[in-house]
Design a protein around this motif. Structure first.
Motif, short mmCIF file in Angstrom:
data_model
loop_
_atom_site.label_atom_id
_atom_site.label_comp_id
_atom_site.label_asym_id
_atom_site.label_seq_id
_atom_site.Cartn_x
_atom_site.Cartn_y
_atom_site.Cartn_z
N HIS A 79 5.78 -0.21 3.58
CA HIS A 79 5.01 -1.23 2.86
C HIS A 79 4.68 -0.77 1.45
CE1 HIS A 79 3.63 -3.82 6.18
NE2 HIS A 79 3.54 -2.73 6.90
N SER A 80 4.17 0.49 1.41
CA SER A 80 3.52 0.95 0.19
C SER A 80 4.52 1.49 -0.82
CB SER A 80 2.51 2.06 0.52
OG SER A 80 2.31 2.17 1.90
N GLU B 118 4.48 3.96 9.08
CA GLU B 118 5.51 3.82 8.05
C GLU B 118 6.45 5.02 8.04
OE1 GLU B 118 3.95 1.57 4.19
OE2 GLU B 118 2.44 2.90 5.04
N THR C 195 3.49 2.42 -3.67
CA THR C 195 2.73 3.49 -4.31
C THR C 195 1.84 4.12 -3.25
OG1 THR C 195 1.01 1.91 -4.86
CG2 THR C 195 2.64 2.35 -6.55
N GLY C 196 1.47 5.36 -3.42
CA GLY C 196 0.53 5.99 -2.48
C GLY C 196 1.21 6.53 -1.23
N THR D 116 1.55 5.49 5.85
CA THR D 116 0.82 5.66 7.10
C THR D 116 1.77 6.32 8.11
OG1 THR D 116 1.60 3.56 7.95
CG2 THR D 116 -0.46 3.51 6.71
#
Ligand SMILES: [Zn+2]
Length: 312
Positions: free
Chosen positions: A133-134, A143, A136-137, A140
């Motif tokens: 999903h992310s 993920e 950036t950053g 999880t």
């Protein structure tokens, strides 16, 4: 088309592989022990080298799905044949030379109005889909698991069959990499200055993918590339029409009647009531996953109207 931004929408989606997926890279790489047919990969600055679904691949599937749908319900004004002898881009070449944008739009089929032609910029852009999903950053745990699963590619042997004898031709065996079933990819499709029917066609094409009538990548006839396509959320923004946000509107309700006629817009349809907030210079509407269904229904009605007795 349209020198100003009147409205835009961002459809966030999740694609989950139901059968293995093979989107091939153009070259085979330098590894002498590698497969002949490898999956396309990219290097994400934060999350490293990974398989992904290129926006161009997904856009191609969405366009051909929409073209097929339009051709079954309208005449050539619904969808021209971009590879045929007389596509919209060729027909409107002289108008484009005269910089007559409104006339080019007016004489373009519905598919070209949505995805563009050699003389017209499309309304719809599709971004790369990644197995996280992310962008950036940190990722999880879920993920991380998904990213690892996506990159644990399957290798399947394939054979070339001699068309006469029906046996394996000269013992030719090739290996093919595939992203396994049960892996998710996330990304967005964006529409700018769109009419309600254009959002409806996008939803409809994603539904075709979800139901398995359209597939991604290569090996479709061998059952590869079946995905579940889920719309996670919809974000819409439009040009303010007063001090407070009003309801979301298609571009046909946001531009003047003369401009709508010049561009040959189809009659506009209402979008569902939604509460908006002022966000910078635009009004923003965040449509929750529970409300996406209402938008799908409303825009499907606009598609039905656009594809019955459409006169351009
Ligand atoms: Zn066309």
């Amino acid at each position: 088309m349209f020198k100003a931004s009147y409205n835009r929408a961002l459809v966030r989606m999740e694609l989950t592989t139901v059968t293995p997926l093979s989107i091939r890279a153009g070259d085979i790489g330098l590894d002498p022990a590698g497969c002949e047919l490898v999956c396309i990969r990219t290097r994400h600055a934060l999350h490293g080298r990974t398989v992904f679904v290129p926006g161009s691949s997904l856009k191609g599937v969405l366009r051909s799905t929409i073209e097929a749908q339009l051709r079954s319900t309208t005449d050539a004004t619904g969808a021209c044949d971009p590879l045929g002898s007389n596509p919209c881009g060729k027909r409107s070449k002289d108008l484009a030379k005269d910089n007559n944008g409104p006339a080019v739009h007016q004489h373009s089929c519905l598919a070209c109005r949505m995805f563009g032609s050699t003389t017209l910029k499309g309304r719809c852009s599709v971004r790369d889909e990644f197995p996280f999903h992310s962008a950036t950053g940190d990722l999880t745990e879920e993920e991380h698991r998904n990213l690892t699963a996506a990159n644990t590619v399957e290798i399947r042997p394939g054979v070339a069959i001699d068309r006469l004898s029906g046996s394996v031709k000269g013992g030719a065996v090739f290996e093919q990499e595939m992203v396994p079933a049960g892996v998710s990819f996330w990304g967005d499709a964006a529409l700018e200055n769109f009419q309600a029917w254009q959002l409806g066609l996008l939803f409809g094409a994603l539904r075709e993918l979800d139901e398995g009538y359209a597939q991604l990548g290569s090996g479709k006839t061998k059952g590869l590339g079946v995905v579940r396509a889920r719309v996670l959320s919809l974000l819409m923004e439009q040009k303010p029409e007063g001090n407070e946000p009003v309801r979301p509107k298609g571009v046909g309700h946001l531009i003047g009647a003369k401009e709508a006629t010049d561009y040959g817009l189809l009659p506009e349809h209402e979008l569902p009531e939604s509460a908006g907030v002022r966000h910078g210079i635009m009004d923003r509407f965040v449509i929750s996953p529970e409300s996406v269904g209402v938008w799908e229904e409303a825009t499907a009605r606009a598609v039905a109207a656009a594809t019955t007795g459409v006169k351009l």
